[in-house]
Scaffold this motif. Structure first.
Motif, PDB file in Angstrom:
ATOM      1  N   LEU A 143       1.034  -1.211   0.035  1.00  0.00           N
ATOM      2  CA  LEU A 143       0.016  -0.027  -0.108  1.00  0.00           C
ATOM      3  C   LEU A 143       0.869   1.176   0.105  1.00  0.00           C
ATOM      4  N   GLY A 144       0.464   2.331  -0.874  1.00  0.00           N
ATOM      5  CA  GLY A 144       1.406   3.577  -0.746  1.00  0.00           C
ATOM      6  C   GLY A 144       0.458   4.487  -1.412  1.00  0.00           C
ATOM      7  N   LEU A 145       1.113   5.785  -1.538  1.00  0.00           N
ATOM      8  CA  LEU A 145       0.598   6.897  -2.110  1.00  0.00           C
ATOM      9  C   LEU A 145       0.386   6.717  -3.500  1.00  0.00           C
ATOM     10  N   PRO A 146      -0.878   7.367  -4.360  1.00  0.00           N
ATOM     11  CA  PRO A 146      -0.669   7.150  -5.900  1.00  0.00           C
ATOM     12  C   PRO A 146       0.452   7.888  -6.640  1.00  0.00           C
ATOM     13  N   GLY A 147       1.111   7.172  -7.223  1.00  0.00           N
ATOM     14  CA  GLY A 147       2.080   7.974  -8.088  1.00  0.00           C
ATOM     15  C   GLY A 147       3.317   7.852  -7.416  1.00  0.00           C
ATOM     16  N   SER A 148       3.592   7.303  -6.358  1.00  0.00           N
ATOM     17  CA  SER A 148       4.762   6.935  -5.346  1.00  0.00           C
ATOM     18  C   SER A 148       5.743   6.309  -6.208  1.00  0.00           C
ATOM     19  N   ARG A 149       7.021   6.412  -5.928  1.00  0.00           N
ATOM     20  CA  ARG A 149       8.230   5.555  -6.471  1.00  0.00           C
ATOM     21  C   ARG A 149       7.846   4.275  -5.754  1.00  0.00           C
ATOM     22  N   LEU A 150       7.335   4.071  -4.566  1.00  0.00           N
ATOM     23  CA  LEU A 150       7.318   2.819  -3.951  1.00  0.00           C
ATOM     24  C   LEU A 150       6.231   1.857  -4.762  1.00  0.00           C
ATOM     25  N   LEU A 151       5.105   2.479  -5.189  1.00  0.00           N
ATOM     26  CA  LEU A 151       4.385   1.710  -6.012  1.00  0.00           C
ATOM     27  C   LEU A 151       4.842   1.422  -7.427  1.00  0.00           C
ATOM     28  N   GLU A 152       5.575   2.294  -7.898  1.00  0.00           N
ATOM     29  CA  GLU A 152       6.187   1.863  -8.949  1.00  0.00           C
ATOM     30  C   GLU A 152       7.023   0.723  -9.217  1.00  0.00           C
ATOM     31  N   LEU A 153       7.831   0.882  -8.160  1.00  0.00           N
ATOM     32  CA  LEU A 153       8.931  -0.234  -8.003  1.00  0.00           C
ATOM     33  C   LEU A 153       8.224  -1.663  -7.555  1.00  0.00           C
ATOM     34  N   ALA A 154       7.236  -1.476  -6.730  1.00  0.00           N
ATOM     35  CA  ALA A 154       6.539  -2.669  -6.289  1.00  0.00           C
ATOM     36  C   ALA A 154       5.718  -3.477  -7.832  1.00  0.00           C
ATOM     37  N   GLY A 155       5.364  -2.611  -8.524  1.00  0.00           N
ATOM     38  CA  GLY A 155       4.685  -3.197  -9.665  1.00  0.00           C
ATOM     39  C   GLY A 155       6.017  -3.815 -10.684  1.00  0.00           C
ATOM     40  N   ALA A 157       8.512  -5.105  -9.558  1.00  0.00           N
ATOM     41  CA  ALA A 157       8.983  -6.246  -8.922  1.00  0.00           C
ATOM     42  C   ALA A 157       7.719  -7.636  -9.126  1.00  0.00           C
ATOM     43  N   GLY A 158       6.832  -7.185  -9.736  1.00  0.00           N
ATOM     44  CA  GLY A 158       5.762  -8.308  -9.424  1.00  0.00           C
ATOM     45  C   GLY A 158       4.963  -8.379  -8.418  1.00  0.00           C
ATOM     46  N   LEU A 159       4.995  -7.215  -7.510  1.00  0.00           N
ATOM     47  CA  LEU A 159       4.151  -7.227  -6.354  1.00  0.00           C
ATOM     48  C   LEU A 159       2.724  -6.319  -6.722  1.00  0.00           C
ATOM     49  N   GLY A 160       1.943  -6.634  -6.018  1.00  0.00           N
ATOM     50  CA  GLY A 160       0.617  -5.867  -6.018  1.00  0.00           C
ATOM     51  C   GLY A 160       0.678  -4.451  -5.551  1.00  0.00           C
ATOM     52  N   ALA A 161       0.545  -3.286  -6.289  1.00  0.00           N
ATOM     53  CA  ALA A 161       0.698  -2.096  -5.946  1.00  0.00           C
ATOM     54  C   ALA A 161      -0.471  -1.508  -5.689  1.00  0.00           C
ATOM     55  N   VAL A 162      -0.901  -1.228  -4.346  1.00  0.00           N
ATOM     56  CA  VAL A 162      -2.427  -0.825  -4.230  1.00  0.00           C
ATOM     57  C   VAL A 162      -2.533   0.596  -3.791  1.00  0.00           C
ATOM     58  N   ALA A 163      -3.172   1.472  -4.537  1.00  0.00           N
ATOM     59  CA  ALA A 163      -3.120   3.066  -4.293  1.00  0.00           C
ATOM     60  C   ALA A 163      -4.012   3.406  -3.134  1.00  0.00           C
ATOM     61  N   GLU A 164      -3.750   4.129  -2.132  1.00  0.00           N
ATOM     62  CA  GLU A 164      -4.237   4.206  -0.936  1.00  0.00           C
ATOM     63  C   GLU A 164      -4.466   5.782  -0.850  1.00  0.00           C
ATOM     64  N   ALA A 165      -5.652   6.308  -0.265  1.00  0.00           N
ATOM     65  CA  ALA A 165      -6.141   7.545   0.104  1.00  0.00           C
ATOM     66  C   ALA A 165      -6.309   8.016   1.479  1.00  0.00           C
ATOM     67  N   PHE A 166      -6.384   9.060   2.037  1.00  0.00           N
ATOM     68  CA  PHE A 166      -6.650   9.260   3.433  1.00  0.00           C
ATOM     69  C   PHE A 166      -7.850  10.206   3.572  1.00  0.00           C
ATOM     70  N   VAL A 216      -7.293  11.817  -6.941  1.00  0.00           N
ATOM     71  CA  VAL A 216      -6.700  10.785  -6.038  1.00  0.00           C
ATOM     72  C   VAL A 216      -7.292   9.375  -6.047  1.00  0.00           C
ATOM     73  N   ARG A 217      -6.981   8.495  -7.280  1.00  0.00           N
ATOM     74  CA  ARG A 217      -7.620   7.120  -7.370  1.00  0.00           C
ATOM     75  C   ARG A 217      -7.041   5.990  -6.488  1.00  0.00           C
ATOM     76  N   ALA A 218      -7.563   5.718  -5.568  1.00  0.00           N
ATOM     77  CA  ALA A 218      -7.358   4.752  -4.712  1.00  0.00           C
ATOM     78  C   ALA A 218      -8.314   3.461  -4.390  1.00  0.00           C
ATOM     79  N   ARG A 219      -7.588   2.549  -4.163  1.00  0.00           N
ATOM     80  CA  ARG A 219      -8.261   1.204  -4.047  1.00  0.00           C
ATOM     81  C   ARG A 219      -8.625   1.013  -2.339  1.00  0.00           C
ATOM     82  N   SER A 220      -7.768   1.537  -1.743  1.00  0.00           N
ATOM     83  CA  SER A 220      -8.112   1.557  -0.020  1.00  0.00           C
ATOM     84  C   SER A 220      -8.082   3.061   0.645  1.00  0.00           C
ATOM     85  N   LEU A 221      -9.049   3.195   1.567  1.00  0.00           N
ATOM     86  CA  LEU A 221      -8.927   4.424   2.381  1.00  0.00           C
ATOM     87  C   LEU A 221      -8.452   4.152   3.666  1.00  0.00           C
ATOM     88  N   CYS A 222      -7.754   5.180   4.135  1.00  0.00           N
ATOM     89  CA  CYS A 222      -7.147   5.004   5.580  1.00  0.00           C
ATOM     90  C   CYS A 222      -7.881   5.894   6.397  1.00  0.00           C
TER      91      CYS A 222
END
Length: 252
Positions: A143-155, A157-166, A216-222
């Protein structure tokens, strides 16, 4: 029909000290970000939260952070990549023991605090988190912020990249979170949080701190568990979403 996952930071206590109402929040949320001992949490707390989450069908996530109990994981740190990767793997592994004992599994990973913000743009630290997930022997979604480097690298690497909103944090015009040390960084008005939740879930938009409409397109809301009245607020958010035709369910 629109759908959204509701997650909250849980298990954020240590020893006799407790911060979050884990019991109450686990009756509302669909995913639980469980502190793994580095910014908060201890073995007894981790076990208890995992057991309750498993009983209620709530998905268990590892909330990994810098090693910073004194600062609650919110202080900026410079940790070498190899060391951070090992510490991320260590935290996931610790929580997995208690999740398995409860008849469940760790289902995803979410950075906490200073680490969460750092991996939005920092290539090395984001890479360390992804490396740590893989080092733990898992292919868990992150889980991470939409457009973050974390989600880009996770994708990559073959990991699921789940965008999150607050729902309870203020946004900049660029779609990042307003730093906590600035006025208005946390949205305190309950009705505003509820309305922002509905906007994020149904249209993928939120008003920034300047009043601009930000996508802020997200699949999870914190919803932060340490917010005063967090349980009642989470209930109000879930009730409004459901009444508005938004399906509340854990992300796939």
């Amino acid at each position: 029909m629109a759908s959204i996952d509701l997650n909250a930071d849980l298990g954020e206590g240590f020893g006799r000290w407790r911060l979050t109402d884990d019991e109450g929040l686990l009756s509302v949320v669909t995913s639980a970000n469980v502190a793994c001992g580095f910014h908060a949490g201890d073995p007894v707390t981790m076990r208890r939260v995992c057991e309750t989450a498993a009983e209620r069908g709530v998905r268990i996530g590892a909330q990994v952070s810098y090693r910073d109990l004194a600062g609650f994981g919110r202080r900026a740190m410079d940790v070498p990549r190899a060391e951070l990767a090992a510490e991320v793997a260590y935290q996931i592994g610790a929580l997995e023991v208690f999740a398995r004992a409860a008849g469940a599994r760790v289902s995803y990973v979410k950075p906490h605090g200073a680490l969460y913000h750092r991996v939005v743009r920092d290539e090395e630290q984001a890479g360390a988190v992804v490396e740590g997930v893989l080092l733990a022997g898992t292919a868990l979604p992150v889980l991470g912020l939409p457009g973050s480097r974390l989600l880009e690298l996770a994708g990559e690497a073959g990991l699921g990249a789940v965008a999150e909103a607050f729902a309870d944090r203020a946004y900049t015009d660029e779609g990042t979170l307003v730093p906590r040390d600035r006025d208005g960084a946390v949205v305190a008005d309950p009705e505003s949080v509820v309305e922002r939740s509905l906007g994020l879930a149904s249209s993928g938009t939120v008003r920034s701190h300047t009043g601009a409409v930000v996508g802020v397109r997200a699949r999870s809301l914190c919803l932060h568990g340490d917010t005063p009245g967090a349980v009642e607020l989470a209930r109000r958010v879930r009730e409004r979403l459901t009444a508005s035709g938004v399906r509340v369910e854990a992300f796939a």
